[in-house]
Enzyme design. Structure first.
Site, PDB file in Angstrom:
ATOM      1  N   ASN A 166       0.874  -1.177   0.000  1.00  0.00           N
ATOM      2  CA  ASN A 166       0.000   0.000   0.000  1.00  0.00           C
ATOM      3  C   ASN A 166       0.911   1.226   0.000  1.00  0.00           C
ATOM      4  OD1 ASN A 166      -1.815   2.041   0.490  1.00  0.00           O
ATOM      5  ND2 ASN A 166      -2.326   1.402   2.587  1.00  0.00           N
TER       6      ASN A 166
ATOM      7  N   LYS B  21       0.226   4.284  -0.349  1.00  0.00           N
ATOM      8  CA  LYS B  21      -0.369   5.509   0.218  1.00  0.00           C
ATOM      9  C   LYS B  21      -0.040   6.708  -0.683  1.00  0.00           C
ATOM     10  CE  LYS B  21      -0.210   3.374   4.726  1.00  0.00           C
ATOM     11  NZ  LYS B  21      -0.242   3.520   6.172  1.00  0.00           N
TER      12      LYS B  21
ATOM     13  N   HIS C 198      -9.707   1.533   4.796  1.00  0.00           N
ATOM     14  CA  HIS C 198      -8.442   1.720   5.520  1.00  0.00           C
ATOM     15  C   HIS C 198      -8.671   2.717   6.657  1.00  0.00           C
ATOM     16  CE1 HIS C 198      -4.347   2.850   6.468  1.00  0.00           C
ATOM     17  NE2 HIS C 198      -3.956   1.746   5.848  1.00  0.00           N
TER      18      HIS C 198
ATOM     19  N   GLU D  57      -7.019   5.096   7.715  1.00  0.00           N
ATOM     20  CA  GLU D  57      -6.749   6.498   7.366  1.00  0.00           C
ATOM     21  C   GLU D  57      -7.940   7.115   6.635  1.00  0.00           C
ATOM     22  OE1 GLU D  57      -3.011   5.740   5.453  1.00  0.00           O
ATOM     23  OE2 GLU D  57      -2.123   5.279   7.404  1.00  0.00           O
TER      24      GLU D  57
ATOM     25  N   GLU E 285      -6.024  -4.612  10.596  1.00  0.00           N
ATOM     26  CA  GLU E 285      -5.012  -3.578  10.791  1.00  0.00           C
ATOM     27  C   GLU E 285      -5.322  -2.796  12.062  1.00  0.00           C
ATOM     28  OE1 GLU E 285      -2.840  -2.558   6.877  1.00  0.00           O
ATOM     29  OE2 GLU E 285      -4.452  -1.140   7.178  1.00  0.00           O
TER      30      GLU E 285
ATOM     31  N   GLY F 123       1.913   2.435  10.776  1.00  0.00           N
ATOM     32  CA  GLY F 123       2.885   3.517  10.623  1.00  0.00           C
ATOM     33  C   GLY F 123       3.568   3.915  11.912  1.00  0.00           C
TER      34      GLY F 123
ATOM     35  N   SER G  32       2.821  -1.965  10.491  1.00  0.00           N
ATOM     36  CA  SER G  32       4.248  -2.073  10.825  1.00  0.00           C
ATOM     37  C   SER G  32       4.837  -3.459  10.551  1.00  0.00           C
ATOM     38  CB  SER G  32       4.500  -1.644  12.273  1.00  0.00           C
ATOM     39  OG  SER G  32       4.165  -0.273  12.445  1.00  0.00           O
TER      40      SER G  32
HETATM   41  P1  PGA Z   1       2.520   0.401   7.706  1.00  0.00           P
HETATM   42  O1  PGA Z   1       1.075   0.619   7.009  1.00  0.00           O
HETATM   43  O2  PGA Z   1       3.056  -0.919   7.191  1.00  0.00           O
HETATM   44  O3  PGA Z   1       3.345   1.560   7.249  1.00  0.00           O
HETATM   45  O4  PGA Z   1       2.282   0.377   9.175  1.00  0.00           O
HETATM   46  C1  PGA Z   1       0.194  -0.439   6.801  1.00  0.00           C
HETATM   47  C2  PGA Z   1      -1.082   0.062   6.192  1.00  0.00           C
HETATM   48  O5  PGA Z   1      -1.493   1.176   6.537  1.00  0.00           O
HETATM   49  O6  PGA Z   1      -1.715  -0.607   5.361  1.00  0.00           O
END
Ligand code: PGA
Length: 265
Positions: A26, A28, A106, A108, A178, A184, A222
């Protein structure tokens, strides 16, 4: 009987049931033409694992032309098919651009862009209607975890999707667990924490009459080269949704290799 429906170990023992792992990058809000070319150029298909990258909309055509053996995906989608919805991108458009997967819900999108459970359900439906596979993200905040509400939250999020798409379509979705506190932050769920929720999620699916054992539940938050092996060794972790580490070709490929080495459960 319910046990046989969702318990991977039992099913494995009885029918040699196999689900190849899926690792999805992903990106982003990252990338530019030159960097994308270098990144995709260093990522190739591997035997024993399904791979995909979800890129920003403007780069779909570029990624489609460069990817080989790695599926293309988008990071969100409109719930609408066409019409006066300025700025929106439909699932049909994504299908035409060569996408196979679309991430919906997601955290976010939920927290920064106000997408509620019902919206996520409608988006999943639009993805399925276009013949694509939604990757439905669910997960709890730290406060919800500390209050012991993990499955209550996830059940509510998944219930809204089930209500929108129906049981038959649910079996065509990929689910990504998640935990919001792990995205993140560098603080991934431990393998045991992930397995506990994945197993509960699979039980939830079985309890709602979904073909739980054959459905893919990815872990995201992460995932790095250093923790991928432990996470992918868990019987109910069917792959990963990778944010930051998917922007570094060497790391993404190492994570995919780890998934391939951990095979199926
Ligand atoms: P990350 O993000 O691996 O940077 O924690 C995962 C995601 O948001 O899908």
């Amino acid at each position: 009987m319910t046990c046989i429906l969702y318990n991977r170990k039992l099913l494995w023992a009885s029918f040699s049931f196999m689900v190849q792992k899926l690792v999805v990058g992903n990106w982003k809000l990252n990338g530019c033409l030159a960097a994308n070319e270098a990144l995709i150029g260093a990522c190739g298909a591997l035997a024993g694992v399904d791979m995909a990258v979800c890129v920003p909309f403007p780069y779909l055509a570029q990624a489609a032309s460069l990817l080989s053996g790695v599926a293309l995906g988008a990071q969100t989608v409109s719930e609408f098919q066409s019409g006066a919805y300025t700025g929106e991108v439909s699932a049909e458009m994504l299908a035409e651009m060569g996408c196979r997967y679309v991430i919906v819900g997601h955290s976010e999108r939920r927290t920064l862009f106000g997408e509620d459970d019902a919206t996520v359900g409608r988006k999943a439906l639009s993805v399925l209607r276009a013949g694509l596979v939604p990757i439905v993200c669910v997960g709890e905040s730290l406060a919800e975890r500390e209050a012991g509400r993990v499955m209550e939250v996830i059940g509510r999020q998944l219930g809204a999707v089930l209500g929108s798409i129906g049981l038959q379509q649910l079996s065509r979705t990929v689910i990504a667990y998640e935990p919001v506190w792990a995205i993140g932050t560098g603080r991934a769920a431990s393998a045991d924490e992930a397995q506990e929720v994945h197993a509960a999620l699979r039980r939830w699916l079985a309890d709602h009459d979904a073909p739980a054992a054959g459905m893919r539940i990815l872990y995201g938050g992460s995932v790095k080269t250093g923790n991928a092996a432990a996470l992918f060794a868990m019987p109910d972790v069917d792959g990963g949704l990778i944010g930051g580490a998917s922007l570094v070709a060497r790391d993404f490929m190492a994570i995919c290799r780890t998934a391939a080495a951990n095979g199926d459960h």
